[in-house]
Design an enzyme around this catalytic site. Structure first.
Site, PDB file in Angstrom:
ATOM      1  N   ASN A 148     -42.360 -34.381 -36.211  1.00  0.00           N
ATOM      2  CA  ASN A 148     -43.016 -35.133 -37.230  1.00  0.00           C
ATOM      3  C   ASN A 148     -43.120 -34.393 -38.516  1.00  0.00           C
ATOM      4  O   ASN A 148     -43.206 -34.695 -39.580  1.00  0.00           O
ATOM      5  CB  ASN A 148     -44.474 -35.579 -36.719  1.00  0.00           C
ATOM      6  CG  ASN A 148     -44.424 -36.662 -35.580  1.00  0.00           C
ATOM      7  OD1 ASN A 148     -43.256 -37.198 -35.357  1.00  0.00           O
ATOM      8  ND2 ASN A 148     -45.384 -36.694 -34.926  1.00  0.00           N
ATOM      9  N   HIS A 168     -36.747 -61.166 -80.093  1.00  0.00           N
ATOM     10  CA  HIS A 168     -36.463 -62.431 -79.652  1.00  0.00           C
ATOM     11  C   HIS A 168     -34.968 -62.528 -79.643  1.00  0.00           C
ATOM     12  O   HIS A 168     -34.163 -63.850 -79.687  1.00  0.00           O
ATOM     13  CB  HIS A 168     -37.118 -63.565 -80.534  1.00  0.00           C
ATOM     14  CG  HIS A 168     -38.558 -63.559 -80.460  1.00  0.00           C
ATOM     15  ND1 HIS A 168     -39.606 -63.691 -79.707  1.00  0.00           N
ATOM     16  CD2 HIS A 168     -39.189 -62.752 -81.634  1.00  0.00           C
ATOM     17  CE1 HIS A 168     -40.870 -63.670 -80.170  1.00  0.00           C
ATOM     18  NE2 HIS A 168     -40.548 -62.910 -81.141  1.00  0.00           N
ATOM     19  N   LYS A 197      -8.220 -60.909 -70.807  1.00  0.00           N
ATOM     20  CA  LYS A 197      -9.737 -60.299 -70.712  1.00  0.00           C
ATOM     21  C   LYS A 197      -9.808 -58.831 -70.804  1.00  0.00           C
ATOM     22  O   LYS A 197      -9.223 -58.037 -70.084  1.00  0.00           O
ATOM     23  CB  LYS A 197     -10.335 -60.669 -69.460  1.00  0.00           C
ATOM     24  CG  LYS A 197     -10.438 -62.293 -69.367  1.00  0.00           C
ATOM     25  CD  LYS A 197     -11.928 -62.740 -70.199  1.00  0.00           C
ATOM     26  CE  LYS A 197     -13.158 -62.396 -69.546  1.00  0.00           C
ATOM     27  NZ  LYS A 197     -13.469 -63.217 -68.483  1.00  0.00           N
ATOM     28  N   GLU A 257     -22.161 -54.053 -66.134  1.00  0.00           N
ATOM     29  CA  GLU A 257     -22.549 -55.305 -65.434  1.00  0.00           C
ATOM     30  C   GLU A 257     -23.169 -54.826 -63.964  1.00  0.00           C
ATOM     31  O   GLU A 257     -24.153 -55.054 -63.386  1.00  0.00           O
ATOM     32  CB  GLU A 257     -21.501 -56.158 -65.252  1.00  0.00           C
ATOM     33  CG  GLU A 257     -21.207 -56.902 -66.467  1.00  0.00           C
ATOM     34  CD  GLU A 257     -19.992 -57.666 -66.303  1.00  0.00           C
ATOM     35  OE1 GLU A 257     -20.146 -59.104 -65.675  1.00  0.00           O
ATOM     36  OE2 GLU A 257     -18.894 -57.467 -66.757  1.00  0.00           O
ATOM     37  N   GLN A 276     -39.297 -43.884 -39.966  1.00  0.00           N
ATOM     38  CA  GLN A 276     -38.199 -43.495 -39.909  1.00  0.00           C
ATOM     39  C   GLN A 276     -37.157 -44.365 -40.880  1.00  0.00           C
ATOM     40  O   GLN A 276     -36.362 -43.945 -41.402  1.00  0.00           O
ATOM     41  CB  GLN A 276     -37.446 -43.753 -38.556  1.00  0.00           C
ATOM     42  CG  GLN A 276     -36.011 -43.486 -38.361  1.00  0.00           C
ATOM     43  CD  GLN A 276     -35.626 -43.319 -37.034  1.00  0.00           C
ATOM     44  OE1 GLN A 276     -35.825 -42.548 -36.148  1.00  0.00           O
ATOM     45  NE2 GLN A 276     -34.877 -44.182 -36.407  1.00  0.00           N
ATOM     46  N   LYS A 299     -35.935 -43.111 -44.884  1.00  0.00           N
ATOM     47  CA  LYS A 299     -34.684 -42.685 -45.273  1.00  0.00           C
ATOM     48  C   LYS A 299     -33.788 -43.365 -46.010  1.00  0.00           C
ATOM     49  O   LYS A 299     -33.339 -43.152 -46.949  1.00  0.00           O
ATOM     50  CB  LYS A 299     -34.214 -41.402 -44.172  1.00  0.00           C
ATOM     51  CG  LYS A 299     -35.000 -40.365 -43.978  1.00  0.00           C
ATOM     52  CD  LYS A 299     -34.940 -39.585 -43.007  1.00  0.00           C
ATOM     53  CE  LYS A 299     -35.170 -40.081 -41.547  1.00  0.00           C
ATOM     54  NZ  LYS A 299     -36.854 -40.052 -41.387  1.00  0.00           N
TER      55      LYS A 299
HETATM   56  N1  ARG Z   1     -36.037 -39.474 -36.693  1.00  0.00           N
HETATM   57  C1  ARG Z   1     -37.242 -39.641 -36.839  1.00  0.00           C
HETATM   58  C2  ARG Z   1     -37.711 -39.928 -38.238  1.00  0.00           C
HETATM   59  O1  ARG Z   1     -36.853 -40.200 -38.970  1.00  0.00           O
HETATM   60  C3  ARG Z   1     -37.882 -38.147 -36.666  1.00  0.00           C
HETATM   61  C4  ARG Z   1     -39.354 -38.161 -36.113  1.00  0.00           C
HETATM   62  C5  ARG Z   1     -39.594 -38.419 -34.813  1.00  0.00           C
HETATM   63  N2  ARG Z   1     -40.743 -38.416 -34.195  1.00  0.00           N
HETATM   64  C6  ARG Z   1     -41.372 -38.997 -33.271  1.00  0.00           C
HETATM   65  N3  ARG Z   1     -42.449 -38.458 -32.823  1.00  0.00           N
HETATM   66  N4  ARG Z   1     -40.483 -39.765 -32.475  1.00  0.00           N
HETATM   67  O2  ARG Z   1     -38.930 -40.279 -38.628  1.00  0.00           O
END
Ligand code: ARG
Length: 457
Positions: free
Chosen positions: A110, A156, A283, A290, A322, A325
Site C-alpha cells: 500500500n 459570438h 481535400k 481535430e 488500483q 493508474k
Molecule cells: N496493484 C495494487 C494497486 O495498484 C497494489 C497495492 C495492493 N495492495 C493490496 N493491499 N492488495 O493498488
C-alpha cells in the site's frame, strides 16, 4: 506461480479471479520507480539495524541487475504476475534467495504503490512542463512574425474589433503559462513520501521515514500514515490540471480548424500535419487539430473516473484504488501526445496575412472607433452609438463600408463629422489606439512578448 501472500487461504484464486485482479499490464511501466523505492527502503532498514549489510548489498545488486535487464529487454515482465511490486520481489528472491524475502520488512504494497506512483507522476510532470514550454515557444515564434498582422477579433464568432494575430496568439501563451504553474503546484503537493506508512498504521520497527523521503527526493514524509496510503488527491489534481491543458488545446485546435477552412483561409497547415481524403481529391484535412479536440473528452473522462473511484471509499486502502493508474496514465500519455503534435503544427503553419486583413476590412469592426470619434468631439456615447448604428445600416443598404462612405453622408447625421474621421477609422489607427495595457497596440503586444520570453528563459 505461488502467491507471496499464500498461507491463509486453503487454495489460491481461480484463474479468472487472478486475471481480473492483476494490474501488471498497466503498472509495469513503474518498474524503475518500484526499484528506486526498494533501494531506498533497504538502505534505511540497514541504517536502522533491521537488515544486515550483507543482505542490503545482495538486494542492491539484485535490484540493480533486474533494472538493467528490464531496461535492456533481457528480462521480460511476466504477464501472469499480480502486479509490478510482486513481480520485482519474486524476481529478486529468485536471484538472491532469503535476502529478497527480507526486503518487505516494515513495508506494505500500500505504501509501495503510493510511493511508486508519486515518483512516476513527478517525473511525468517535468516532461509535460517541458512540452508546454516548447508549445509556448512555437506560439511565440508565430506571434513575433505577426505583430502587424491585422485580423478581426470576434465575439459570438461575429467580427467585433480589430486585433493583431500576435495579440490573439499570445492569449494562448498566457493560458499555457498558467497550465505550467498548475502542474508545478500539483507536483509540489505530490512531493511527500508515503513510504513507511506501511499497510495503514505504520510499523513497530524503528524506521526512519525522513531518510527514505530524502533519498527519494521528496520534500518530507507525509504526516499521517492512513492519509499516506489512501490519498489519491495528487492524481485528481494532476488530472484537473491536465483537463485544463486540454481545454486550452481544444479551443486552439477548433480555431485552427476554422482558420484553415476555405471559409476563413487565415492559415494553411503544413502538408506534414494534414491528411487527404480517400475519395475527395481536393481535400486537405486538419486531422491533428481535430484529434486533439476529440481527445479532450477522454482526459475529462479520466478525471471523472478518478473522482468517482475515490468517492465513498472508507479509509484506508481499498482495491478500487488500483483503478487510479489507468486513468492517470491515459491522461498523461494523451496530453503528452497532443502537446507533442501541436507545437510543430503551429510552428509550421503559414499565416495568410492578406486574407486576415481583407476579413478585417469587412464587417464594420471599426464601428466602435467611429462612435468613439464622436464622443471625443463632445457627443454622449449612447447618442454616438445610435448614429454609428444608423451609418452601418446605411452602408449595408448601399453595399459599402464605413471607410468608403462619402463625408456628405456622414454630415447628414451629425455636423461633428469632418475629414479626419477617415483617419480615425483606419484599421491601423484602430489597432494602434488600443494601447491600454494588454491591448493589441504594438507597444502593448511587444510588452506581452517580452513577458512570455522572460518566462521561457
Ligand atoms: N496493484 C495494487 C494497486 O495498484 C497494489 C497495492 C495492493 N495492495 C493490496 N493491499 N492488495 O493498488
Amino acid at each position: 506461480m505461488e502467491k507471496m501472500w499464500a498461507g491463509r487461504a486453503a487454495k489460491g484464486p481461480e484463474q479468472i479471479a487472478d486475471e481480473f485482479n492483476s494490474s501488471i499490464r498497466f503498472d509495469s511501466r513503474m518498474y524503475p520507480q518500484d526499484i528506486q523505492g526498494s533501494l531506498a527502503h533497504a538502505a534505511m532498514l540497514t541504517k536502522q539495524g533491521i537488515l544486515s549489510a550483507e543482505d542490503q548489498q545482495a538486494i542492491a545488486e539484485g535490484l540493480g541487475g533486474i533494472l538493467a535487464d528490464l531496461d535492456s529487454g533481457k528480462l521480460a515482465i511476466d504477464p501472469t504476475a499480480e502486479d509490478i511490486h510482486m513481480f520485482v520481489e519474486a524476481e529478486l528472491t529468485a536471484r538472491i534467495g532469503d535476502a529478497g524475502r527480507r526486503l518487505h520488512t516494515a513495508r506494505s504494497r500500500n505504501d509501495q504503490v503510493a510511493v511508486d506512483l508519486r515518483l512516476y507522476l513527478r517525473q511525468e510532470v517535468d516532461q509535460l512542463a517541458e512540452l508546454l514550454r516548447q508549445l509556448i515557444a512555437a506560439v511565440t515564434g508565430q506571434a513575433e512574425a505577426n505583430v502587424d498582422t491585422i485580423l478581426p477579433g470576434y465575439t459570438h464568432l461575429q467580427r467585433a474589433q480589430p486585433v493583431t494575430f500576435a495579440h490573439h496568439l499570445l492569449a494562448y501563451a498566457m493560458m499555457f503559462m498558467r497550465d505550467i504553474g498548475r502542474l508545478q503546484d500539483a507536483a509540489a503537493r505530490m512531493n511527500e513520501s508515503p513510504l513507511g506508512s506501511c499497510a495503514l498504521a505504520g510499523t513497530t520497527y524503528d524506521t526512519d521515514r525522513e531518510f527514505t523521503a530524502l533519498q527519494l527526493g521528496f520534500a518530507r514524509p507525509c504526516f499521517n500514515s492512513m492519509d499516506g496510503v489512501s490519498d489519491r488527491d495528487f492524481c485528481v489534481e494532476l488530472l484537473a490540471a491536465l483537463s485544463l491543458v486540454m481545454v486550452h488545446l481544444s479551443r486552439f485546435a477548433e480555431e485552427i480548424v476554422l482558420w484553415s477552412s476555405w471559409e476563413f483561409k487565415f492559415v494553411e497547415l503544413d502538408d506534414g500535419y494534414t491528411t487527404g481524403s480517400s475519395i475527395m481529391p481536393q481535400k486537405k484535412n486538419p486531422d491533428m487539430a481535430e484529434l486533439v479536440r476529440g481527445k479532450t473528452g477522454r482526459v475529462y473522462g479520466d478525471l471523472v473516473a478518478m473522482l468517482t473511484v475515490l468517492k465513498g471509499l472508507p479509509l484506508a486502502y481499498n482495491k478500487d484504488m488500483q483503478e487510479d493508474k489507468e486513468a492517470v496514465f491515459d491522461a498523461v500519455d494523451t496530453v503528452k501526445d497532443c502537446l507533442g503534435i501541436f507545437a510543430p503544427m503551429v510552428a509550421t503553419m503559414t499565416v495568410k496575412k492578406e486574407n486576415m486583413l481583407s476579413a478585417a476590412q469587412k464587417g464594420f469592426i471599426n464601428a466602435t472607433d467611429l462612435a468613439d470619434y464622436l464622443v471625443k468631439k463632445g457627443m454622449p456615447f449612447r447618442t454616438a452609438y445610435k448614429i454609428t448604428g444608423q451609418l452601418v445600416a446605411l452602408c449595408i443598404a448601399k453595399d459599402t463600408v464605413l471607410e468608403q462612405l462619402p463625408l456628405a453622408d456622414y454630415q447628414s447625421f451629425s455636423p461633428l463629422f469632418e475629414e479626419d474621421l477617415y483617419q480615425a477609422i483606419d484599421l491601423k489607427t484602430c489597432v494602434e489606439k488600443r494601447a491600454s495595457q494588454g491591448g493589441p497596440a504594438q507597444a502593448s503586444v511587444l510588452a506581452q512578448l517580452a513577458y512570455v520570453k522572460e518566462f521561457l528563459k
